[in-house]
Design an enzyme around this catalytic site. Structure first.
Site: not given
Length: 190
Positions: A42, A126
Site C-alpha cells: 500500500h 513509496h
C-alpha cells in the site's frame, strides 16, 4: 487500534509488481531482507499509530471530507528506491501532486479529529517491499527495479487501515491489515 490512511493498488498492479519482486528474490543477498507480503502492499498517506476508539466517528467524518475534496487521479507503480540500508521500496508516478495533496488532507483530518500525529514531514510516495535484517546493501535491488514501469490505474478511494501487529513470535510473521473504512474520491466539497 493502530491505524493509517492509505491508497491501495488494485490487484492488477499488485500482480505486476509481484512478478518484478519474484525476480528480485533470486538476487544475492535476498536472505538478508524481510520481504513484505503482497496483501500488505500500500501507499501510506498518514500513519496515525494507536487511535482511541472514541475518536473514530470524528476521524471517519473528516477522512470522508478529505476524500470528497480530492478528485480521482491516475497513478502507477514506478521504479524503486531505498531508505539507507533499512528499507527497499517501489515508487509511484503519475498523479504525484494529487497523491501528496491527499496525504496532506488525510494527515490534517487525523489531527483535527484529535489523533496525536508524528511531526509532519514532506510526503514521499513509496510502497515498502522489504526491510533489512542487518544493514544489507540495497543497491542491487534498486538497480533491478530501475526499469519497472507499472500500468496506470485510477485512484478512486481513500482507505483507513488497521494494522494488526504479529503476536505469535514466529520469525517472518507479517502484520495483518484490515480495512476499517473507505471513501470514494471526488464526490463534492462537503
Amino acid at each position: 487500534m493502530r491505524l493509517f490512511a492509505a491508497v491501495l493498488p488494485p490487484p492488477t498492479a499488485v500482480d505486476e509488481l509481484g512478478l518484478a519482486v519474484e525476480r528480485l528474490t533470486s538476487l544475492p543477498g535476498t536472505d538478508r531482507l524481510r520481504w513484505t507480503g503482497r496483501d500488505g502492499w500500500h501507499f501510506t498517506l498518514a500513519f496515525m499509530g494507536e487511535v482511541d476508539d472514541g475518536l473514530l466517528p470524528e476521524l471517519h467524518e473528516r477522512l470522508g471530507r478529505a476524500a470528497r475534496r480530492t478528485v480521482p487521479f491516475a497513478l502507477r507503480i514506478h521504479r524503486g528506491g531505498r531508505f539507507g540500508h533499512r528499507a527497499l521500496w517501489a515508487g509511484a508516478a503519475g498523479g504525484l501532486e494529487e497523491l501528496r495533496l491527499l496525504a496532506e488532507r488525510a494527515d490534517a483530518a487525523a489531527r483535527r479529529a484529535g489523533v496525536t500525529m508524528e511531526e509532519h514531514r514532506r510526503y514521499q510516495a513509496h510502497l515498502t517491499l522489504a526491510r533489512s535484517r542487518d544493514d544489507a546493501d540495497m543497491r542491487p535491488f534498486v538497480e533491478a527495479l530501475d526499469a519497472f514501469e507499472g500500468t496506470p490505474w485510477e485512484v478512486a478511494e481513500l482507505a483507513l487501515v488497521r494494522s494488526n501487529l504479529p503476536v505469535s513470535g514466529v520469525e517472518g510473521e507479517q502484520p495483518r491489515y484490515e480495512i476499517v473504512g473507505s471513501w470514494p474520491l471526488g464526490r463534492g466539497t462537503g
